[in-house]
Design a protein around this motif. Structure first.
Motif, PDB file in Angstrom:
ATOM      1  N   ARG A 114      -6.097 -96.086  31.266  1.00 28.17           N
ATOM      2  CA  ARG A 114      -7.486 -96.551  31.304  1.00 28.17           C
ATOM      3  C   ARG A 114      -8.398 -95.510  31.948  1.00 28.17           C
TER       4      ARG A 114
ATOM      5  N   VAL B 267      -9.007 -92.774  29.473  1.00 28.07           N
ATOM      6  CA  VAL B 267      -9.961 -93.213  28.451  1.00 28.07           C
ATOM      7  C   VAL B 267     -11.380 -93.235  29.010  1.00 28.07           C
ATOM      8  N   LYS B 268     -11.520 -93.723  30.263  1.00 26.88           N
ATOM      9  CA  LYS B 268     -12.830 -93.761  30.907  1.00 26.88           C
ATOM     10  C   LYS B 268     -13.378 -92.351  31.093  1.00 26.88           C
ATOM     11  N   SER B 269     -12.488 -91.429  31.521  1.00 23.22           N
ATOM     12  CA  SER B 269     -12.903 -90.035  31.718  1.00 23.22           C
ATOM     13  C   SER B 269     -13.378 -89.426  30.403  1.00 23.22           C
TER      14      SER B 269
ATOM     15  N   SER C 119     -14.534 -91.071  27.850  1.00 19.31           N
ATOM     16  CA  SER C 119     -15.785 -91.731  27.482  1.00 19.31           C
ATOM     17  C   SER C 119     -16.972 -91.133  28.236  1.00 19.31           C
ATOM     18  N   GLU C 120     -16.765 -90.884  29.541  1.00 22.37           N
ATOM     19  CA  GLU C 120     -17.838 -90.279  30.335  1.00 22.37           C
ATOM     20  C   GLU C 120     -18.135 -88.865  29.864  1.00 22.37           C
TER      21      GLU C 120
ATOM     22  N   TYR D 176     -17.712 -87.741  26.858  1.00 22.85           N
ATOM     23  CA  TYR D 176     -18.420 -87.859  25.581  1.00 22.85           C
ATOM     24  C   TYR D 176     -19.900 -88.169  25.817  1.00 22.85           C
ATOM     25  N   THR D 177     -20.163 -89.110  26.752  1.00 25.44           N
ATOM     26  CA  THR D 177     -21.554 -89.469  27.060  1.00 25.44           C
ATOM     27  C   THR D 177     -22.319 -88.270  27.605  1.00 25.44           C
TER      28      THR D 177
ATOM     29  N   GLN E 186     -23.128 -85.928  24.862  1.00 29.24           N
ATOM     30  CA  GLN E 186     -24.230 -86.445  24.049  1.00 29.24           C
ATOM     31  C   GLN E 186     -25.574 -86.192  24.713  1.00 29.24           C
TER      32      GLN E 186
END
Length: 477
Positions: A355, A358-360, A362-363, A365-366, A369
């Motif tokens: 998890r 995955v969170k890392s 996601s961050e 990726y954000t 962006q």
């Protein structure tokens, strides 16, 4: 009563006429299809036999063409370039010995069979050696998608090889053989890439790759030879006659036995590939059902579906799957045609690390962006500034006076003009700012004042028209 009987007779007559028309139409269609699909008429049997025999030999020029085409194909597989691989297949001479094997079985020609088998062995040996030497170089040992696509046969490869073999032998038996068909079949059946992939497997000591690629090559070889045998028999190619009848009988029996064995192996291979393909398709549908019911699967791959052991192995994350739920899914397998298939699910009781990862991601990726958006905004601002500067520059050039051309024209038109000057006068009433075009002129001293006034007024009008200005000032120096 008589009228009813007459109507029945007329109806029977019309029915018979309709039947005759339908029968005639069917006969015409049958005759048309017979002519359209007939390949026995005008078949050049002798020419086809000679063409096939001429292409069997793998020595001299043909051997070197094979080596270089295998080298090109190996480079194409390593570079992951389908175009290069196709180019190599266009020049490869791999089809000759395979067609020779099919011909020899169809005509009981043991000498041609012996030559074809020897040259097929030479062809395979040269191909494996060339690709092995190329892939032995450490820089060229990456398992590219083009290589991986040639290490696992598919049931569709059987149909491709069979259809390609049929097309090829039919093209050769034409009165004027179609050479482009040979090239097309070589590309479609893809005999060369599996040999290169097998050489790659040898170079990296991966026996799974080697045997998988060789299996694909053997499938293509057998079904092309089988297609050749079928057409040779269908077109009634003349059998080779032997002086000794007993020997001829033994040759025919031996050839028939070998042909039957090859046919049996082909059927067995086709059935095995069909069952494996069916298992993978059903397993894919089953896993799709799992996902739709909220099961999150990671590292999903076709290797998770093991046909030989009849198992489906999955790795899940997120919520844990209970034993009851696992049993429920195992019991549901037969609904997908997966009888006796075992579902193995691997899961971790503590997926905190997963998890966090995955969170890392996601961050990250954000953040990326945001960087992209800010970069896009900066680019947009710069583009707006460039557009503004271009407009201002265009406006500046539009307001410029071509003084050099104006002075030359004025000198031609006004002989009494001694000199001319130009300037922009900017004035303001502290509310608005305005600019005014001002020309300074000096006339020759000997010219009369009345003439100067007239010429000056004319010059001012000309300048307004020439420069397309509503207002301008002419000042006498």
């Amino acid at each position: 009563m008589e009228e009813n009987q007459q109507e029945e007779i007329d109806l029977e007559v019309k029915t018979e006429e309709a039947k005759k028309k339908v029968t005639g139409l069917l006969a015409s269609i049958k005759e048309f299809m017979s002519v359209l699909l007939d390949i026995k008429t005008n078949t050049d049997r002798a020419g086809a036999v000679q063409t096939i025999k001429d292409g069997i030999s793998m020595q001299g020029h043909t051997a070197w063409i094979l080596v270089f085409s295998i080298l090109i194909a190996s480079i194409g597989l390593n570079a992951n370039s389908a175009a290069v691989v196709i180019g190599a297949m266009l020049i490869s001479p791999l089809m000759g010995p395979i067609l020779g094997i099919g011909l020899s079985f169809g005509t009981n020609d043991m000498e041609t069979l012996r030559r074809s088998m020897i040259n097929l062995g030479v062809m395979v040996g040269l191909s494996l050696l060339t690709s092995f030497l190329f892939f032995s170089i450490p820089w060229f040992q990456e398992a590219t998608p083009e290589i991986l696509a040639r290490i696992r046969p598919d049931v569709r490869d059987v149909f491709i090889a069979l259809a390609g073999g049929l097309a090829l032998i039919i093209a050769i038996t034409r009165p004027s053989p179609q050479t482009n068909t040979v090239a097309g079949v070589a590309i479609a059946t893809a005999l060369m890439p599996p040999l290169c992939a097998a050489g790659y497997g040898l170079a990296v000591y991966n026996w799974t790759y080697f045997f998988g690629a060789m299996f694909l090559f053997i499938i293509n070889t057998i079904f092309i030879a089988l297609a050749t045998f079928v057409i040779v028999e269908f077109l009634n190619f003349p059998n080779v006659k032997y002086i000794n009848y007993a020997k001829q009988k033994k040759v025919v029996q031996f050839a028939s036995l070998i042909a039957f064995v090859i046919l049996a192996i082909s059927v067995w291979q086709f059935y095995g590939l069909f069952k494996e393909n069916q298992f993978h398709r059903r397993a894919t549908n089953f896993v799709k059902e799992l996902k739709e019911n909220g099961i999150s699967i990671i590292d999903e791959d076709e290797d998770d579906y093991d046909f030989n052991s009849n198992t489906i192995n999955l790795v899940v994350f997120g919520r844990n799957v209970s034993g009851e739920e696992l049993q429920k899914w195992n019991e549901k397998l037969p609904e997908f045609g997966l009888n006796e298939t075992v579902l193995n699910i691997r899961q971790s009781t503590d997926n905190t690390d997963l998890r966090a990862e995955v969170k890392s991601l996601s961050e990250l990726y954000t953040q990326n962006q945001r960087i992209i958006i800010s970069r896009d905004d900066a680019i947009k601002n710069k583009e707006d500034k460039i557009r503004l500067l271009e407009n201002e520059l265009s406006h500046f050039y539009n307001n410029q006076v071509p003084f050099k051309e104006i002075s030359k024209e004025a000198r031609i038109n006004y002989d009494n003009l001694e000199r001319i000057s130009y300037a922009k006068r900017i004035k303001t009433d502290f509310n608005t700012i305005d600019s005014l075009t001002v020309f300074g002129v000096k006339w020759k001293d000997k010219v009369a004042r009345k003439t100067v006034d007239k010429q000056e007024q004319k010059l001012k009008m000309w300048l307004k028209v020439r420069l397309k200005l509503d207002t301008l000032m002419v000042v006498r120096e």
